[in-house]
Design an enzyme around this catalytic site. Sequence first.
Site, PDB file in Angstrom:
ATOM      1  CD  GLU A   1      33.425 -11.649  38.034  1.00 38.02           C
ATOM      2  OE1 GLU A   1      33.274 -11.578  36.795  1.00 38.02           O
ATOM      3  OE2 GLU A   1      33.550 -10.656  38.749  1.00 38.02           O
TER       4      GLU A   1
ATOM      5  CB  CYS B   1      29.745 -11.080  38.985  1.00 38.69           C
ATOM      6  SG  CYS B   1      29.959 -10.984  37.208  1.00 38.69           S
TER       7      CYS B   1
ATOM      8  NE  ARG C   1      48.677  -0.408  13.129  1.00 41.27           N
ATOM      9  CZ  ARG C   1      49.008  -0.385  11.844  1.00 41.27           C
ATOM     10  NH1 ARG C   1      48.590  -1.346  11.024  1.00 41.27           N
ATOM     11  NH2 ARG C   1      49.754   0.590  11.380  1.00 41.27           N
TER      12      ARG C   1
END
Length: 350
Positions: free
Chosen positions: A67, A102, A208
């Site tokens: 955000e 946030c 991976r």
Amino acid sequence: MQENPSHFAPVFVPEQVGQAFRTAVAEACRYLGQTAPNPAVGCALLDAEGEVLSVAAHHKAGALHAERLALEQAKQAGVFDRVRTAVVTLEPCNHTGRTRPCTEALLASPVKTVWIGCADPNPTVAGGGAARLVEAGISVHWLEESTNGAALFALCKALLAPFACKMTEGRPWITVKQAVNSAGTMVPPEGQTTFTSPESLKFAHVLRRATDGVVTGTGTVMADNPAFTVRHVPDYADRRRLLVVCGQKAHTPEDWLAERQKQFDVLFCRSCADLPALLAKTDALWVLVEAGPTLLAALKELNLWDDWLTIRQNAAGVDHYTVSTRHDVTPLALFPEWARCTQEQACFPE
Ligand code: AOF
Ligand code: ZN
């Protein structure tokens, strides 16, 4: 999901908000495998007409949350004052951790509406973010409570699944990757360590990259001398992953171990039964099992896996992907290869 004060009549997700969720998830996916111990999170900011002004993701622990980065980008692009709606894959945090809340950043912006994918499963922040926003007069909508947001909710849940697993079960999400040839054997021909197609090899390296470590066994180490590094696709810079070797240290060659320790934090696990506790002590959110039949049989016996990807090569040399999953979502669904996967009936443990 926690009860929250934003519970009004079910809402309809507008087309542009739905598209913004897909964009936010895609952006977050670019950083899957770099955010641990934090979740992968995406955010899109829209103007009053629903046009996307800024898209951002959480890059790594200690960096700005999605955000804040999205708002920062909007400022730099000179569009901050036009922002009206924030679309976030995860409930905005309301705590001061490595970064400030946030919620405060959103409240200090012209945002009037916040759309949330998943509630934060982190017990130290659960519920607080949405409640704080509602209290301050923001319209907060949850995908879960919408009439048409089920697919978008599943997408956000898939993104959050590794983190949610760590928060609720205390251990990372475990994906088993098993390659078998048309004869049903896992053993590649003499002189080769793989027998699957280049596309499958690439997919294995994509996984991976997206995961935080590999779990293997001493048998595989002895048979394949595996590097377990990310190749065939670009890796994150300076990414140090976990490498868990099931078996005894004495059964791995010293030079192999010394080489691996340059890039991995290597841990040995004497018994599979100890694996959850060992993994729980690490920061890993998602691990990939790349091992031989003995370890795979032990994990199956212990029900110690979340999804099981089988790559089977048919007689014509074409690979077929089959996935069994023990959950209603899987992070594997975030990859384009998912379209090639046949899903086996989900098998839930007792
Ligand atoms: C958000 N947006 O992009 C992320 C969130 O230590 P910190 O300050 O980085 O906080 C980490 C916690 O914040 C993490 O455990 C999770 O609950 C939440 N992650 N929250 O609002 C984000 N990554
Ligand atoms: Zn945050």
